[in-house]
Design a protein around this motif. Structure first.
Motif, PDB file in Angstrom:
ATOM      1  N   LEU A 179       0.843  -1.191   0.000  1.00 25.35           N
ATOM      2  CA  LEU A 179       0.000   0.000   0.000  1.00 25.35           C
ATOM      3  C   LEU A 179       0.879   1.242   0.000  1.00 25.35           C
ATOM      4  N   VAL A 180       0.479   2.222  -0.789  1.00 26.29           N
ATOM      5  CA  VAL A 180       1.263   3.439  -0.973  1.00 26.29           C
ATOM      6  C   VAL A 180       0.393   4.630  -0.584  1.00 26.29           C
ATOM      7  N   ASP A 181       0.867   5.434   0.347  1.00 26.28           N
ATOM      8  CA  ASP A 181       0.118   6.568   0.886  1.00 26.28           C
ATOM      9  C   ASP A 181       0.039   7.684  -0.157  1.00 26.28           C
ATOM     10  N   GLY A 182      -1.159   7.923  -0.692  1.00 24.65           N
ATOM     11  CA  GLY A 182      -1.319   8.945  -1.711  1.00 24.65           C
ATOM     12  C   GLY A 182      -1.055  10.349  -1.221  1.00 24.65           C
ATOM     13  N   LEU A 183      -1.137  10.585   0.087  1.00 25.54           N
ATOM     14  CA  LEU A 183      -0.891  11.912   0.646  1.00 25.54           C
ATOM     15  C   LEU A 183       0.579  12.171   0.948  1.00 25.54           C
ATOM     16  N   HIS A 184       1.298  11.130   1.381  1.00 26.26           N
ATOM     17  CA  HIS A 184       2.640  11.345   1.916  1.00 26.26           C
ATOM     18  C   HIS A 184       3.758  10.648   1.156  1.00 26.26           C
ATOM     19  N   CYS A 185       3.425   9.807   0.188  1.00 23.12           N
ATOM     20  CA  CYS A 185       4.473   8.984  -0.407  1.00 23.12           C
ATOM     21  C   CYS A 185       5.451   9.785  -1.259  1.00 23.12           C
ATOM     22  N   GLY A 186       4.989  10.875  -1.895  1.00 22.82           N
ATOM     23  CA  GLY A 186       5.907  11.656  -2.719  1.00 22.82           C
ATOM     24  C   GLY A 186       7.140  12.102  -1.954  1.00 22.82           C
ATOM     25  N   PRO A 187       6.969  12.830  -0.844  1.00 18.39           N
ATOM     26  CA  PRO A 187       8.129  13.204  -0.033  1.00 18.39           C
ATOM     27  C   PRO A 187       8.894  12.009   0.534  1.00 18.39           C
ATOM     28  N   GLN A 188       8.173  10.923   0.877  1.00 17.86           N
ATOM     29  CA  GLN A 188       8.855   9.736   1.402  1.00 17.86           C
ATOM     30  C   GLN A 188       9.818   9.153   0.376  1.00 17.86           C
ATOM     31  N   LEU A 189       9.397   9.099  -0.879  1.00 16.22           N
ATOM     32  CA  LEU A 189      10.260   8.527  -1.911  1.00 16.22           C
ATOM     33  C   LEU A 189      11.515   9.363  -2.122  1.00 16.22           C
ATOM     34  N   ALA A 190      11.441  10.647  -1.784  1.00 14.94           N
ATOM     35  CA  ALA A 190      12.602  11.525  -1.946  1.00 14.94           C
ATOM     36  C   ALA A 190      13.588  11.396  -0.804  1.00 14.94           C
ATOM     37  N   THR A 191      13.154  10.763   0.319  1.00 17.29           N
ATOM     38  CA  THR A 191      14.020  10.732   1.502  1.00 17.29           C
ATOM     39  C   THR A 191      14.173   9.361   2.142  1.00 17.29           C
ATOM     40  N   GLU A 192      13.273   8.416   1.853  1.00 23.38           N
ATOM     41  CA  GLU A 192      13.237   7.151   2.585  1.00 23.38           C
ATOM     42  C   GLU A 192      13.619   5.967   1.691  1.00 23.38           C
ATOM     43  N   LEU A 220       2.707   7.614 -11.857  1.00 23.11           N
ATOM     44  CA  LEU A 220       3.750   7.489 -12.869  1.00 23.11           C
ATOM     45  C   LEU A 220       5.094   7.128 -12.244  1.00 23.11           C
ATOM     46  N   THR A 221       5.368   7.683 -11.084  1.00 23.98           N
ATOM     47  CA  THR A 221       6.618   7.378 -10.386  1.00 23.98           C
ATOM     48  C   THR A 221       6.647   5.922  -9.941  1.00 23.98           C
ATOM     49  N   LEU A 222       5.506   5.427  -9.453  1.00 26.06           N
ATOM     50  CA  LEU A 222       5.429   4.024  -9.045  1.00 26.06           C
ATOM     51  C   LEU A 222       5.637   3.098 -10.242  1.00 26.06           C
ATOM     52  N   ARG A 223       5.065   3.460 -11.400  1.00 23.03           N
ATOM     53  CA  ARG A 223       5.248   2.637 -12.598  1.00 23.03           C
ATOM     54  C   ARG A 223       6.720   2.609 -13.002  1.00 23.03           C
ATOM     55  N   ALA A 224       7.421   3.739 -12.792  1.00 20.80           N
ATOM     56  CA  ALA A 224       8.842   3.775 -13.141  1.00 20.80           C
ATOM     57  C   ALA A 224       9.677   2.935 -12.175  1.00 20.80           C
ATOM     58  N   LEU A 225       9.309   2.954 -10.890  1.00 16.73           N
ATOM     59  CA  LEU A 225      10.054   2.189  -9.900  1.00 16.73           C
ATOM     60  C   LEU A 225       9.802   0.688 -10.021  1.00 16.73           C
ATOM     61  N   PRO A 254       6.680  11.792 -14.064  1.00 13.53           N
ATOM     62  CA  PRO A 254       6.915  11.287 -12.699  1.00 13.53           C
ATOM     63  C   PRO A 254       7.795  12.249 -11.908  1.00 13.53           C
ATOM     64  N   PHE A 255       7.848  12.035 -10.609  1.00 13.94           N
ATOM     65  CA  PHE A 255       8.711  12.844  -9.761  1.00 13.94           C
ATOM     66  C   PHE A 255      10.180  12.486 -10.025  1.00 13.94           C
ATOM     67  N   ASP A 256      11.041  13.481  -9.921  1.00 19.89           N
ATOM     68  CA  ASP A 256      12.482  13.224  -9.953  1.00 19.89           C
ATOM     69  C   ASP A 256      12.908  12.722  -8.584  1.00 19.89           C
ATOM     70  N   PRO A 298      15.990  11.665  -6.117  1.00 19.91           N
ATOM     71  CA  PRO A 298      17.438  11.743  -5.933  1.00 19.91           C
ATOM     72  C   PRO A 298      17.995  10.418  -5.434  1.00 19.91           C
ATOM     73  N   PRO A 299      19.291  10.169  -5.657  1.00 25.51           N
ATOM     74  CA  PRO A 299      19.914   8.988  -5.041  1.00 25.51           C
ATOM     75  C   PRO A 299      19.911   9.136  -3.529  1.00 25.51           C
ATOM     76  N   LEU A 300      19.747   8.014  -2.824  1.00 20.92           N
ATOM     77  CA  LEU A 300      19.626   8.056  -1.372  1.00 20.92           C
ATOM     78  C   LEU A 300      20.725   7.241  -0.714  1.00 20.92           C
ATOM     79  N   GLY A 301      21.182   7.720   0.435  1.00 24.76           N
ATOM     80  CA  GLY A 301      22.074   6.948   1.283  1.00 24.76           C
ATOM     81  C   GLY A 301      21.324   6.484   2.516  1.00 24.76           C
ATOM     82  N   ALA A 302      22.042   5.856   3.431  1.00 27.89           N
ATOM     83  CA  ALA A 302      21.425   5.380   4.668  1.00 27.89           C
ATOM     84  C   ALA A 302      21.134   6.562   5.575  1.00 27.89           C
ATOM     85  N   GLY A 303      19.945   6.621   6.112  1.00 29.87           N
ATOM     86  CA  GLY A 303      19.549   7.709   6.995  1.00 29.87           C
ATOM     87  C   GLY A 303      19.473   7.256   8.440  1.00 29.87           C
ATOM     88  N   GLU A 304      19.109   8.174   9.324  1.00 27.76           N
ATOM     89  CA  GLU A 304      18.931   7.843  10.731  1.00 27.76           C
ATOM     90  C   GLU A 304      17.762   6.877  10.876  1.00 27.76           C
TER      91      GLU A 304
END
Length: 319
Positions: free
Chosen positions: A135-148, A179-184, A209-211, A213-219
């Protein structure tokens, strides 16, 4: 949803998604509609205080695993629980269990769970992963994909992606998210559901789709338990939680718990800064699924928090 297998192995459906995606709400509706009939529902919560099972009274058989995420710290307990379910399904419950549905913690990577089952010499002969639903949160997933990184890993592991809260989201943002989910994960089926009820996806014509960024390990994201205590502190608690969410809403991903109020027992839930309307729970624990709720305890899931500091803050505010 999962069909019986000719090889005798029990089909396993893994239900995943990031914190607050709406897994329990979606599953409650499916159970109400008669889906997953005959399945043994296994609910995993990273926190020691389970809450999500309270929404799943429609499950015929339910087991709750709390106190560790099923893909890491809680993995041994998960494998042991799955073996016990398989033993029961081939013993006195032979022919009664149609399959297993695992609702994972919001911190779990479904791919790691599937790999662990495939690598277990007992379970690989008795269970087969039939489908991974994320399940993908339609309200919050955009920012999550950019950071998580975990949010992306969950999506990449899915056989089927279901966008939740679509009626609450901006249609253009939701379409770009689709569109971003289809790309992933181009191979995954994609749909949308509001409160578990299927709804159409928004049009995607002319959008991008959203751009990402590459992600590293976070807190790490961790659960924190807070004992909020007495019934007469409800007004203070609601005010304190509102202030906490406003100040730390980006760090606190999820809040949930059960508190006693003048209106009765309330199930409290929030995702980031969005607080869901409290749900009144019956006082009769026998009509609830799984273990009875622990009243007066709030679980906060997030990063960069100090349990002692949270407790001191609440004590100062609540007295």
């Amino acid at each position: 949803m999962a069909e019986s297998r000719s090889d005798g192995r029990l089909p396993l459906t893994i239900l995943g998604g990031f914190l607050g995606a709406g897994k329990s709400t979606w599953l409650r509706h499916q159970l109400h509609m008669g889906r997953f009939g005959g399945h043994h529902v296994l609910v995993n919560e990273a926190a020691e205080t389970p809450v999500d099972n309270l929404l799943l009274a429609g499950a015929g058989r339910i087991t709750v695993l709390a106190g560790g995420c099923a893909c890491c710290a809680g993995l041994p307990a998960l494998l042991a629980a799955l073996r016990a379910i398989c033993d029961a399904a081939s013993g006195r419950q032979a022919g009664q269990v149609a399959g297993v549905l695992l609702e994972t913690s919001g911190l779990a990577d479904p791919g790691r769970i599937a790999a662990a089952i495939a690598g277990d010499p007992v379970l690989v002969r008795r269970l087969a992963v039939a489908r991974v639903l994320v399940l993908v949160d339609g309200l919050h997933c955009g920012p999550q994909l950019a950071t998580e990184p975990l949010a992306r890993a969950q999506i990449e592991a899915a056989d089927e992606l279901i966008l939740t809260k679509p009626m609450q989201a901006d249609p253009v943002t939701l379409a770009r998210l689709a569109l971003t989910l289809r790309a992933l994960n181009p191979a995954a089926a994609l749909s949308a559901a509001e409160q578990g009820v299927p709804v159409p996806l928004p049009p995607e014509d002319g959008l991008m789709p959203f751009d990402l960024p590459p992600l590293g390990a976070g807190e790490p994201i961790l659960p924190y338990r807070l004992d909020v205590g007495r019934e007469d502190g409800w007004v203070a608690l609601s005010t304190w939680l509102s202030a906490l969410i406003q100040a730390r809403g980006e760090d606190i991903v999820r809040i949930k718990g059960v508190v006693r109020t003048p209106a009765g027992r309330l199930l409290l839930q929030s995702v980031r800064r969005v607080v869901q309307p409290p749900e009144i729970l019956p006082d009769d624990n026998s009509v609830l699924a799984g273990p009875p709720p622990e009243e007066g305890v709030i679980v906060l899931i997030g990063r960069g928090m100090d349990a002692d500091r949270l407790a001191r803050s609440w004590r100062r505010f609540g007295t």
